[in-house]
Design an enzyme around this catalytic site. Structure first.
Site, PDB file in Angstrom:
ATOM      1  N   GLU A 210      43.128  44.048  34.913  1.00  0.00           N
ATOM      2  CA  GLU A 210      43.827  43.414  36.044  1.00  0.00           C
ATOM      3  C   GLU A 210      43.027  42.173  36.344  1.00  0.00           C
ATOM      4  O   GLU A 210      41.948  42.240  36.915  1.00  0.00           O
ATOM      5  CB  GLU A 210      43.881  44.410  37.219  1.00  0.00           C
ATOM      6  CG  GLU A 210      44.969  44.079  38.210  1.00  0.00           C
ATOM      7  CD  GLU A 210      44.431  43.341  39.397  1.00  0.00           C
ATOM      8  OE1 GLU A 210      44.466  42.090  39.366  1.00  0.00           O
ATOM      9  OE2 GLU A 210      43.964  43.996  40.344  1.00  0.00           O
TER      10      GLU A 210
ATOM     11  N   GLU B 133      42.525  29.382  39.776  1.00  0.00           N
ATOM     12  CA  GLU B 133      42.581  30.370  40.851  1.00  0.00           C
ATOM     13  C   GLU B 133      41.615  29.923  41.949  1.00  0.00           C
ATOM     14  O   GLU B 133      40.419  29.752  41.694  1.00  0.00           O
ATOM     15  CB  GLU B 133      42.180  31.739  40.281  1.00  0.00           C
ATOM     16  CG  GLU B 133      42.463  32.868  41.223  1.00  0.00           C
ATOM     17  CD  GLU B 133      42.235  34.231  40.581  1.00  0.00           C
ATOM     18  OE1 GLU B 133      41.379  34.354  39.688  1.00  0.00           O
ATOM     19  OE2 GLU B 133      42.919  35.178  41.003  1.00  0.00           O
TER      20      GLU B 133
END
Ligand code: SIN
Length: 484
Positions: free
Chosen positions: A256, A387
């Site tokens: 993840e 990000e």
């Protein structure tokens, strides 16, 4: 830090049902991210301790796997109940070491516990199959079995829930586990072990290796042929490295990883709903989640109004130390995280973006940064691609639905996407067009234990939570019965 049960503040690692020091004797500090002050210290373990944890998990495996799913469920349920009862202390520990506001920490403790409750039940539903045979004297069965010893490497942004989201399905399926929590947040992990021990989960079934030697511990976990599965939550860069390391022993993996979530506001959006959702989606955990809105795309006709109302809502947010009052945003995790936000903001403003709100470190000092909105952002700016992992909301303008979908998909990431629209046709077309593992329509938060959490493209492999999450810890076995 005041706890109702001081035993939950633990300063030893947990291996084979014992509270242990590192064999080297090394220790590492745990810091308050708001001030940088030391609040505790824990063992700084290395490959020797990791190997001991793997061996303990391997020894515990046969007896744990041999239990019925219901026997395991009883222990998991007890663990769940103890966590819920200790919610306030677990939240205090989390806020102390991670910085998120106390209410958010308490929410995470319950979110984390929900995975244990859910998978205690799902473990009972790991069904096999009987397949209609291809020959009269043969029968075909499919059984589904625990994969074996699992390694989990978990991040600092969710110090509790990212552990339970992996440990609960692993244990429910009959696996044993070695967990390496983030070096910034070991206290939440160790407190979970106090409660696991109290619940009666046997020695060796769940083990915690605390360490700041992440590469060394990761290498030991991935090199070990005993470890049959790795589950990792963290950055895409580290995930790729771990994936390479798992290749030699062909481990099953769940990853993840990073995200670059678009949050799209169409002209027909209900702004009364979209504004608070966009605040929560961006500024939850000071923007430090993989699913936080990373790019806010706003359609031409509503651009000015959205920015005005978003600014008003963001400027209502309160900032402070979660153990000293009730606030909406705490500190960021460390100096490097703040530096990254500053770099991204400078890059954007140098290239023509406009600061609408915030844009600087907070007057509280330490790890605090102002909730920040920057408008007129374009795809050439770094914030469009990287990000952010911080309280910086970049706003882009678009004209058409097709353009919004193309902009949203213009990234190597594919974790979560959000959009606000009311036209039913548009809702259907846009959700179909978005290349993401998770899409929320007219909502800013999508996490729940009952739905499959995970990404596509470079955001990861596999799903956590839901009826699908337990499959990650299971192998399928085809059994052919001949001579019938
Ligand atoms: C994450 O940021 O990795 C997890 C977020 C969530 O579970 O909501």
């Amino acid at each position: 830090m005041q706890l109702n049960n001081p035993a939950l503040l633990c300063n030893k690692a947990y291996i084979d049902g014992e509270w242990r020091e590192a064999q080297s004797g090394a220790r590492m500090p745990v810091l308050d991210p708001a001030s940088g002050e030391q609040i505790a210290d824990v063992p700084d373990m290395d490959s020797t301790d990791t190997a001991a944890a793997i061996e303990a998990a391997d020894r515990a495996l046969p007896a744990w796997r041999a239990k019925t799913a219901k026997e395991r469920a009883v222990l998991l349920r007890k663990w769940f109940e103890l966590i819920v009862a200790a919610k306030d202390d677990l939240a205090t520990l989390m806020t102390a070491e991670q910085g998120k506001p106390l209410a958010e920490s308490a929410g995470e403790v319950l979110y984390g516990a929900s995975f244990i409750e859910w998978f205690a039940e799902e473990g009972k539903r790991v069904y096999g199959d009987v397949i209609p045979t291809h020959a009269a004297d043969k029968r075909i069965l499919v059984t589904r079995e625990a994969i074996g010893v699992v390694a989990a490497i978990t991040p600092w942004n969710f110090p509790n829930a990212m552990i339970t989201r992996k440990a609960a399905p692993a244990l429910a399926a009959g696996c044993t586990i070695v967990i390496k929590p983030a070096e910034d947040t070991p206290l939440s992990a160790l407190a979970l072990m106090v409660l696991a021990e109290q619940a009666g989960i046997p020695a060796g079934v769940v083990n915690i290796v605390t360490s700041r030697k992440s590469a060394e511990v990761g290498q030991t976990l991935t090199d070990s042929p005993i470890v049959r599965k790795l589950s990792f939550t963290g950055s895409t860069g580290v995930g790729k490295q771990l994936m390479r390391q798992c290749a030699d022993t062909v481990k099953k993996i769940s990853l993840e990883l990073g995200g670059n979530a678009p949050l799209i506001i169409f002209d027909d959006a209900d702004l009364d709903r979209a504004i608070p959702a966009a605040v929560a989606c961006k500024f939850r955990n000071a923007g430090q989640t993989c699913v936080c809105a990373n790019r806010i795309l706003v359609q031409d006709g509503i651009y000015g109004e959205f920015i005005k109302r978003y600014q008003a809502a963001v400027e209502q947010m309160t900032i402070g130390h979660g153990l000293e009052g009730t606030f909406d945003q705490g500190p960021m995790i460390n100096a490097a995280a703040i530096d990254k936000v500053e770099e991204l903001l400078t890059d954007a403003t140098d290239k023509g973006a406009r600061i609408v709100s915030g844009g600087a470190r907070h007057s509280l000092g330490g790890g605090f940064y102002q909730p920040t909105i920057v408008a007129d952002v374009t795809p050439e700016m770094r914030v469009a691609k990287e990000e952010i992992f911080g309280p910086l909301a970049p706003i882009f303008r678009f004209e058409t639905e097709e353009q919004a979908i193309a902009m949203a998909n213009d990234t190597e990431y594919g974790l979560a996407a959000y959009f606000f629209a009311n036209d039913l046709g548009r809702v259907w077309r846009v959700q179909e067009g978005l290349e993401y593992g998770m899409v929320a329509v007219n909502e800013g938060i999508l996490s729940t234990e009952v739905a499959p959490f995970g990404g596509i493209k470079e955001s990861g492999i596999g799903r956590e939570g839901s009826k699908y999450g337990i499959d990650e810890y299971i192998e399928m076995k085809y059994v052919l019965l001949g001579g019938m």
